[in-house]
Design an enzyme around this catalytic site. Sequence first.
Site, mmCIF file in Angstrom:
data_model
loop_
_atom_site.group_PDB
_atom_site.id
_atom_site.type_symbol
_atom_site.label_atom_id
_atom_site.label_comp_id
_atom_site.label_asym_id
_atom_site.label_seq_id
_atom_site.Cartn_x
_atom_site.Cartn_y
_atom_site.Cartn_z
ATOM 1 N N ALA A 77 -2.902 5.706 3.051
ATOM 2 C CA ALA A 77 -2.331 5.398 1.740
ATOM 3 C C ALA A 77 -0.954 4.748 1.855
ATOM 4 C CB ALA A 77 -2.266 6.674 0.904
ATOM 5 N N HIS A 78 -0.418 4.361 0.692
ATOM 6 C CA HIS A 78 0.849 3.622 0.693
ATOM 7 C C HIS A 78 2.010 4.466 1.222
ATOM 8 C CE1 HIS A 78 1.479 4.770 -3.870
ATOM 9 N NE2 HIS A 78 1.372 5.822 -3.097
#
Length: 341
Positions: A238-239
Amino acid sequence: MPSIRLADLAQQLDAELHGDGDIVITGVASMQSAQTGHITFMVNPKYREHLGLCQASAVVMTQDDLPFAKSAALVVKNPYLTYARMAQILDTTPQPAQNIAPSAVIDATAKLGNNVSIGANAVIESGVELGDNVIIGAGCFVGKNSKIGAGSRLWANVTIYHEIQIGQNCLIQSGTVVGADGFGYANDRGNWVKIPQIGRVIIGDRVEIGACTTIDRGALDDTVIGNGVIIDNQCQIAHNVVIGDNTAVAGGVIMAGSLKIGRYCMIGGASVINGHMEICDKVTVTGMGMVMRPITEPGVYSSGIPLQPNKVWRKTAALVMNIDDMSKRLKSLERKVNQQD
């Protein structure tokens, strides 16, 4: 098909040769399937009994196993590591033609190094920089202003979004997406408001990423994959995740946003790791681990219940469901015993 004299192979592997150095080696195979011309390897003494039936022309082994050899042998300290290196020497993976396919779409502002290969129907957008000996497979997309370092390879149908940086000698397998939007939204009275993801993905040198893995771009800061990291198939990064150098991530792992993982970690398959926390260096999480809190000490960590016969598992599940009630009853009994004392 590649071939090499056993003596030359021994020299390249820094191995001690026992037997005929003029034997021609044409490939690597397992002990069970090896035939004449093959070289195999033995990493565990329990396989000594199979040496008599093995048809390989040569075997990689340790000094302790040498007395059991029935063929030519290469003696090394670490047979498995040597297997990896000789497999590279005798690799039969097809190599692309050193050219640019006529159907590739390349923006005029893109900068291509020497000996760059670009496959059919690939798209290279404006401002892209490809280093020397970069290989872009058929159907790949490389977005605006992205940079790919020398010697890196993208297999077919890899998607690299805009402003992504990939280091030297990286390998990315088919279907992987690097730089898609992270899962960033704000809630306005029940309605989701998208937060533009304006960070990047920065990938170091010698990184390998498996098929169909997704690495999201950062929301504000960058998502960072350190040097020498290896990531298996179908992982979700994920970011704003940061993964330290030489960490290994097995298949199906999910990492939530803003997680920071240290160096030399190993994350077992299908593990799920919470975000906005840190895992220190040299941590091993075994398969299907659920990591909900920071890890501050190196070591091996596990969670979950290993496979059991269904009847046993059902009893275990029932006990777990009732553990709170059992705890209360135990405390009540302890109080009564203490009062009697």
